[in-house]
Design an enzyme around this catalytic site. Sequence first.
Site, PDB file in Angstrom:
ATOM      1  CB  CYS A   1       9.785  48.105  22.108  1.00  0.00           C
ATOM      2  SG  CYS A   1       8.008  47.786  22.095  1.00  0.00           S
TER       3      CYS A   1
ATOM      4  CB  CYS B   1      -6.242  43.808  18.978  1.00  0.00           C
ATOM      5  SG  CYS B   1      -6.388  45.573  19.258  1.00  0.00           S
TER       6      CYS B   1
ATOM      7  CB  CYS C   1      -3.841  45.481  26.434  1.00  0.00           C
ATOM      8  SG  CYS C   1      -4.556  46.810  25.430  1.00  0.00           S
TER       9      CYS C   1
ATOM     10  CB  CYS D   1       4.400  43.947  16.685  1.00  0.00           C
ATOM     11  SG  CYS D   1       5.370  45.385  16.398  1.00  0.00           S
TER      12      CYS D   1
ATOM     13  CD  GLU E   1       6.963  39.565  27.820  1.00  0.00           C
ATOM     14  OE1 GLU E   1       6.046  39.887  27.045  1.00  0.00           O
ATOM     15  OE2 GLU E   1       7.352  38.404  27.972  1.00  0.00           O
TER      16      GLU E   1
ATOM     17  CB  CYS F   1      -2.719  41.909  20.250  1.00  0.00           C
ATOM     18  SG  CYS F   1      -1.528  42.562  21.428  1.00  0.00           S
TER      19      CYS F   1
HETATM   20  N1  SAH Z   1      -1.795  49.277  22.191  1.00  0.00           N
HETATM   21  C1  SAH Z   1      -1.068  50.057  21.263  1.00  0.00           C
HETATM   22  C2  SAH Z   1       0.427  49.847  21.351  1.00  0.00           C
HETATM   23  C3  SAH Z   1       0.920  48.443  21.539  1.00  0.00           C
HETATM   24  S1  SAH Z   1       0.650  47.348  20.190  1.00  0.00           S
HETATM   25  C4  SAH Z   1      -1.568  49.811  19.843  1.00  0.00           C
HETATM   26  O1  SAH Z   1      -2.370  48.909  19.647  1.00  0.00           O
HETATM   27  O2  SAH Z   1      -1.177  50.565  18.970  1.00  0.00           O
HETATM   28  C5  SAH Z   1       1.847  47.911  19.014  1.00  0.00           C
HETATM   29  C6  SAH Z   1       1.580  47.475  17.595  1.00  0.00           C
HETATM   30  O3  SAH Z   1       1.713  46.061  17.454  1.00  0.00           O
HETATM   31  C7  SAH Z   1       0.175  47.824  17.138  1.00  0.00           C
HETATM   32  O4  SAH Z   1       0.147  48.430  15.881  1.00  0.00           O
HETATM   33  C8  SAH Z   1      -0.464  46.472  17.101  1.00  0.00           C
HETATM   34  O5  SAH Z   1      -1.541  46.446  16.265  1.00  0.00           O
HETATM   35  C9  SAH Z   1       0.658  45.590  16.653  1.00  0.00           C
HETATM   36  N2  SAH Z   1       0.381  44.171  16.882  1.00  0.00           N
HETATM   37  C10 SAH Z   1      -0.322  43.628  17.881  1.00  0.00           C
HETATM   38  N3  SAH Z   1      -0.381  42.286  17.745  1.00  0.00           N
HETATM   39  C11 SAH Z   1       0.303  41.966  16.631  1.00  0.00           C
HETATM   40  C12 SAH Z   1       0.635  40.737  15.983  1.00  0.00           C
HETATM   41  N4  SAH Z   1       0.243  39.552  16.453  1.00  0.00           N
HETATM   42  N5  SAH Z   1       1.361  40.792  14.845  1.00  0.00           N
HETATM   43  C13 SAH Z   1       1.792  41.981  14.366  1.00  0.00           C
HETATM   44  N6  SAH Z   1       1.540  43.176  14.957  1.00  0.00           N
HETATM   45  C14 SAH Z   1       0.793  43.170  16.076  1.00  0.00           C
HETATM   46 FE1  SF4 Z   2      -3.886  46.294  23.305  1.00  0.00          FE
HETATM   47 FE2  SF4 Z   2      -2.543  44.618  21.740  1.00  0.00          FE
HETATM   48 FE3  SF4 Z   2      -4.695  45.901  20.804  1.00  0.00          FE
HETATM   49 FE4  SF4 Z   2      -2.450  47.285  21.273  1.00  0.00          FE
HETATM   50  S1  SF4 Z   2      -2.718  45.664  19.750  1.00  0.00           S
HETATM   51  S2  SF4 Z   2      -4.556  47.854  21.838  1.00  0.00           S
HETATM   52  S3  SF4 Z   2      -1.662  46.154  23.067  1.00  0.00           S
HETATM   53  S4  SF4 Z   2      -4.674  44.384  22.482  1.00  0.00           S
END
Ligand code: SAH
Ligand code: SF4
Length: 351
Positions: free
Chosen positions: A110, A121, A117, A339, A97, A124
């Site tokens: 974006c 996390c 991934c 995000c 996406e 996420c």
């Molecule tokens: N993998 C990379 C880039 C993609 S995520 C990273 O983790 O930085 C981009 C941003 O979105 C990151 O800072 C991540 O922590 C944030 N993010 C992920 N899940 C989220 C959520 N549920 N709510 C708010 N921010 C989130």
């Molecule tokens: Fe991967 Fe989502 Fe963690 Fe970024 S925030 S490293 S996209 S799992």
Amino acid sequence: MGVSDRDVSALAGLDFDEIAALVDELGEPPYRARQLFSWIQEKSARDSDALTNLPKALRDRLADVLPLRAATAGTRHDSKDGTFKLLARFHDGETAECVYIPEGDRRTVCISTQVGCGVGCIFCASGEQGVVRNLDAGEIVDQVHLVRTASGGERPGNVVVMGMGEPLHNVNPLVKALRLLQDPRGLDLSPRRITVSTSGPRAGFRELLSSGVKVNLAVSLHAAEDRLRQELVPRGDTGTVQELQGMAAAWFRATRRDVTFEYVLLAGINDRDEDALALARLAGRHLNVNLIPMNPVPYAPQLRAPSRERIQSFVDLLERAGVVVHVRRQRGDDVAAACGQLRLSRAGPAC
Ligand code: SAH
Ligand code: SF4
């Protein structure tokens, strides 16, 4: 090895020198390289019939050696705030996406770097099912061109690599894509208009630094001490908090650009006063903080953003300690484009 044998799925992933070599392989005069590169990277043409100043015979031969079209636009979801989320469909049927975010006269795109991934996390949706595959350079830049076309053709002002995937688990294609976006013969995006967000894998960071490519860096920290960070960011060989601080400092030394710590605020988990104070000790001059109140994801209903008052107290504590802090506004959350809400489409509709 001919250019056409390289590990890219489409012309969109070739840099100028590779396009020049391909043009030479095909026995065409050198000026065709400039024309072809400009069609692909500057004008976002993705249909060989659109390359009107190239002879039909050359277009046909190009289509035989390397298809022009790397990604096609799939489903689009429009948010009421003008943001839209677009599914990019790649040659093998995989999808990722990308998001268009208008704000005033600034248009931000974006983009994703992987399907899925591997970092996982806990907050996420992108990491819910692991990584399926890396995107190649053409597939990464194609998202910018797809969104540009879908938004009426205007050049994007900013590109943020904050979609699905961990960019530094896919460094070489990422660096190539960044160089393509910055190429003056293409979209000519200035380094300060591109931000790469990373959870901080050690090896990937070293490679990015040694590549010499210049962009803004955002380090996804989320916790100021290691035990909590390990729980929130469980995999991916990301650095310790101290190492992440070191990465930020190294990036500042190499690029003279301020680095941002991103911090997803999770109610009852990392939003206490002492968390803010510990974060303030890590930040400081040239290291700003971007707070992202957690956007809800369906599979983790227990995780949520703190109240508005708690967020404000957190901000106040950081500011009183002299830290430059921003709270990221939710964009596109009504269509799950905010995000952390981007996910594998094969897992079901994203919204
Ligand atoms: N993998 C990379 C880039 C993609 S995520 C990273 O983790 O930085 C981009 C941003 O979105 C990151 O800072 C991540 O922590 C944030 N993010 C992920 N899940 C989220 C959520 N549920 N709510 C708010 N921010 C989130
Ligand atoms: Fe991967 Fe989502 Fe963690 Fe970024 S925030 S490293 S996209 S799992």
